[in-house]
Design an enzyme around this catalytic site. Structure first.
Site, PDB file in Angstrom:
ATOM      1  N   LYS A 163      45.897  46.942  32.667  1.00 36.19           N
ATOM      2  CA  LYS A 163      45.990  45.489  32.463  1.00 36.19           C
ATOM      3  C   LYS A 163      44.609  44.844  32.308  1.00 36.19           C
ATOM      4  O   LYS A 163      44.404  44.008  31.439  1.00 36.19           O
ATOM      5  CB  LYS A 163      46.695  44.809  33.646  1.00 36.19           C
ATOM      6  CG  LYS A 163      48.159  45.180  33.799  1.00 36.19           C
ATOM      7  CD  LYS A 163      48.820  44.336  34.881  1.00 36.19           C
ATOM      8  CE  LYS A 163      48.275  44.548  36.279  1.00 36.19           C
ATOM      9  NZ  LYS A 163      48.680  45.810  36.918  1.00 36.19           N
ATOM     10  N   ARG A 168      54.251  38.897  40.403  1.00 28.00           N
ATOM     11  CA  ARG A 168      54.545  40.260  40.812  1.00 28.00           C
ATOM     12  C   ARG A 168      55.865  40.344  41.560  1.00 28.00           C
ATOM     13  O   ARG A 168      56.258  41.428  41.985  1.00 28.00           O
ATOM     14  CB  ARG A 168      53.443  40.739  41.752  1.00 28.00           C
ATOM     15  CG  ARG A 168      52.481  41.725  41.151  1.00 28.00           C
ATOM     16  CD  ARG A 168      51.531  42.092  42.276  1.00 28.00           C
ATOM     17  NE  ARG A 168      50.726  43.237  42.035  1.00 28.00           N
ATOM     18  CZ  ARG A 168      49.581  43.212  41.380  1.00 28.00           C
ATOM     19  NH1 ARG A 168      49.148  42.120  40.814  1.00 28.00           N
ATOM     20  NH2 ARG A 168      48.872  44.309  41.269  1.00 28.00           N
ATOM     21  N   ARG A 193      38.572  55.632  38.653  1.00 24.12           N
ATOM     22  CA  ARG A 193      38.261  54.269  38.214  1.00 24.12           C
ATOM     23  C   ARG A 193      37.067  53.685  38.972  1.00 24.12           C
ATOM     24  O   ARG A 193      36.958  53.802  40.173  1.00 24.12           O
ATOM     25  CB  ARG A 193      39.480  53.374  38.434  1.00 24.12           C
ATOM     26  CG  ARG A 193      39.174  51.915  38.177  1.00 24.12           C
ATOM     27  CD  ARG A 193      40.409  51.129  37.993  1.00 24.12           C
ATOM     28  NE  ARG A 193      41.023  50.761  39.255  1.00 24.12           N
ATOM     29  CZ  ARG A 193      42.039  49.917  39.333  1.00 24.12           C
ATOM     30  NH1 ARG A 193      42.555  49.403  38.240  1.00 24.12           N
ATOM     31  NH2 ARG A 193      42.562  49.642  40.504  1.00 24.12           N
ATOM     32  N   ARG A 240      37.198  50.823  44.339  1.00 25.09           N
ATOM     33  CA  ARG A 240      37.898  49.880  45.198  1.00 25.09           C
ATOM     34  C   ARG A 240      38.469  50.560  46.436  1.00 25.09           C
ATOM     35  O   ARG A 240      38.922  51.684  46.374  1.00 25.09           O
ATOM     36  CB  ARG A 240      39.032  49.203  44.404  1.00 25.09           C
ATOM     37  CG  ARG A 240      38.540  48.018  43.614  1.00 25.09           C
ATOM     38  CD  ARG A 240      39.532  47.503  42.607  1.00 25.09           C
ATOM     39  NE  ARG A 240      40.929  47.466  43.053  1.00 25.09           N
ATOM     40  CZ  ARG A 240      41.913  47.027  42.290  1.00 25.09           C
ATOM     41  NH1 ARG A 240      41.663  46.592  41.068  1.00 25.09           N
ATOM     42  NH2 ARG A 240      43.148  47.026  42.728  1.00 25.09           N
ATOM     43  N   ARG A 247      51.203  51.247  46.659  1.00 26.56           N
ATOM     44  CA  ARG A 247      51.173  50.211  45.617  1.00 26.56           C
ATOM     45  C   ARG A 247      52.233  50.482  44.544  1.00 26.56           C
ATOM     46  O   ARG A 247      52.878  49.565  44.046  1.00 26.56           O
ATOM     47  CB  ARG A 247      49.780  50.132  44.983  1.00 26.56           C
ATOM     48  CG  ARG A 247      48.764  49.420  45.890  1.00 26.56           C
ATOM     49  CD  ARG A 247      47.340  49.751  45.519  1.00 26.56           C
ATOM     50  NE  ARG A 247      46.940  49.260  44.211  1.00 26.56           N
ATOM     51  CZ  ARG A 247      45.866  49.683  43.564  1.00 26.56           C
ATOM     52  NH1 ARG A 247      45.093  50.625  44.089  1.00 26.56           N
ATOM     53  NH2 ARG A 247      45.548  49.174  42.393  1.00 26.56           N
TER      54      ARG A 247
HETATM   55  P1  ATP Z   1      45.141  47.133  38.375  1.00 29.84           P
HETATM   56  O1  ATP Z   1      44.078  46.116  38.572  1.00 29.84           O
HETATM   57  O2  ATP Z   1      44.646  48.469  38.067  1.00 29.84           O
HETATM   58  O3  ATP Z   1      46.197  46.705  37.408  1.00 29.84           O
HETATM   59  P2  ATP Z   1      46.628  46.402  40.613  1.00 29.84           P
HETATM   60  O4  ATP Z   1      47.501  45.656  39.688  1.00 29.84           O
HETATM   61  O5  ATP Z   1      47.292  47.114  41.739  1.00 29.84           O
HETATM   62  O6  ATP Z   1      45.811  47.404  39.790  1.00 29.84           O
HETATM   63  P3  ATP Z   1      45.155  44.053  41.278  1.00 29.84           P
HETATM   64  O7  ATP Z   1      45.944  43.279  40.290  1.00 29.84           O
HETATM   65  O8  ATP Z   1      43.713  44.001  41.202  1.00 29.84           O
HETATM   66  O9  ATP Z   1      45.503  45.574  41.283  1.00 29.84           O
HETATM   67  O10 ATP Z   1      45.665  43.630  42.726  1.00 29.84           O
HETATM   68  C1  ATP Z   1      45.175  44.270  43.885  1.00 29.84           C
HETATM   69  C2  ATP Z   1      46.035  43.911  45.069  1.00 29.84           C
HETATM   70  O11 ATP Z   1      46.044  42.482  45.251  1.00 29.84           O
HETATM   71  C3  ATP Z   1      47.506  44.290  44.956  1.00 29.84           C
HETATM   72  O12 ATP Z   1      47.742  45.632  45.346  1.00 29.84           O
HETATM   73  C4  ATP Z   1      48.156  43.283  45.914  1.00 29.84           C
HETATM   74  O13 ATP Z   1      47.994  43.680  47.266  1.00 29.84           O
HETATM   75  C5  ATP Z   1      47.325  42.041  45.699  1.00 29.84           C
HETATM   76  N1  ATP Z   1      47.915  41.163  44.669  1.00 29.84           N
HETATM   77  C6  ATP Z   1      47.434  40.936  43.412  1.00 29.84           C
HETATM   78  N2  ATP Z   1      48.218  40.085  42.722  1.00 29.84           N
HETATM   79  C7  ATP Z   1      49.232  39.764  43.561  1.00 29.84           C
HETATM   80  C8  ATP Z   1      50.389  38.946  43.452  1.00 29.84           C
HETATM   81  N3  ATP Z   1      50.676  38.294  42.315  1.00 29.84           N
HETATM   82  N4  ATP Z   1      51.198  38.852  44.526  1.00 29.84           N
HETATM   83  C9  ATP Z   1      50.937  39.500  45.666  1.00 29.84           C
HETATM   84  N5  ATP Z   1      49.878  40.296  45.844  1.00 29.84           N
HETATM   85  C10 ATP Z   1      49.028  40.440  44.819  1.00 29.84           C
HETATM   86 MG    MG Z   2      43.860  44.375  37.773  1.00 24.75          MG
END
Ligand code: ATP
Ligand code: MG
Length: 223
Positions: free
Chosen positions: A19, A93, A127, A160, A171
């Site tokens: 993403k 999410r 990563r 991270r 996750r």
């Molecule tokens: P990537 O960045 O590789 O897509 P990811 O989607 O797991 O991985 P991030 O989007 O950076 O990672 O989010 C990291 C963490 O932040 C998630 O695992 C979650 O704990 C929290 N988080 C991020 N967005 C949300 C959301 N919309 N609702 C609840 N928690 C969130």
């Molecule tokens: Mg991300």
């Protein structure tokens, strides 16, 4: 391409599906502003606010941050760009978050990156992230120009805290139970566009072609 109408997009996909990388390419090619929930959360954590500490506890355990906290933060950031076209990454999410977003804005397109879990597990452990900007690299397929350093600022890259094997498994589990229903939610609204593959570099041309078509048609309708 200039836009004659405000365009609102969401990018979804399991953790590590690309993403961040795809969003970066989208905003280079199209006039959309980018908001990443993960980047916003990490900025809060870095600022060591009370909220930040609560968030870090959730994130490091591979759990989601509570819906009310998350929706409040993202919606207040979106309100600051009411007159812009945007791309939101990492939000919504949960179905509850999707409903909160829907109450405030209508989403034109949801780009869904469909990458097998097996690929993701391998990927997250190789990563490297530039925390201040959220730029991501992968030592296997998207390495930085200089090992361990960000291409743009020359600052150091880090791994991270939540990219460890145990946390990655949790996750992915929370993605399955809490986030997959959001895909169904958007599919039923007719705005879901799914891109399947194992490599970001192969998925990207399809996303780019889709957005070119989509945004041209938005412009034709606005004209
Ligand atoms: P990537 O960045 O590789 O897509 P990811 O989607 O797991 O991985 P991030 O989007 O950076 O990672 O989010 C990291 C963490 O932040 C998630 O695992 C979650 O704990 C929290 N988080 C991020 N967005 C949300 C959301 N919309 N609702 C609840 N928690 C969130
Ligand atoms: Mg991300």
């Amino acid at each position: 391409m200039a836009l004659h109408k405000i365009f609102r997009a969401v990018i979804m996909g399991p953790p590590g599906s690309g993403k961040g990388t795809v969003s970066e390419r989208i905003i280079k090619s199209f006039p959309l502003k980018h908001i990443s929930s993960g980047d916003i959360l990490r900025a809060n954590i870095k600022a060591q606010t009370e909220l930040g500490l609560l968030m870090k506890a959730c994130i490091d355990q591979g759990q989601l941050v509570p819906d009310d906290v998350m929706s409040r933060i993202i919606l207040s950031d979106l309100r600051k760009m009411d007159q812009s076209s945007w791309l939101v990454d990492g939000f919504p999410r949960t179905v509850c978050q999707a409903e909160a977003l829907d109450d405030a804005y209508s989403v034109d397109t949801v780009i869904n990156l469909d990458v097998p879990f097996q690929t993701i597990k391998q990927r997250l452990t190789s990563r490297w992230t530039h925390l201040p900007s959220g730029r991501v690299y992968n030592t296997d397929f998207n390495p930085p120009k200089v090992q361990g350093m960000d291409d743009v600022t020359g600052e150091p890259l880090v791994q991270r805290d939540d990219d460890t094997p145990g946390t990655v498994t949790r996750r992915l589990k929370s993605y399955e139970t809490q986030t997959e229903p959001v895909l169904e939610y958007y599919r039923s609204k007719g705005v879901l566009e799914t891109f399947t593959g194992t490599e970001t570099n192969k998925i990207w041309p399809h996303v780019e072609a889709f957005l070119n078509r989509k945004l041209s048609s938005v412009n034709r309708k606005a004209a």
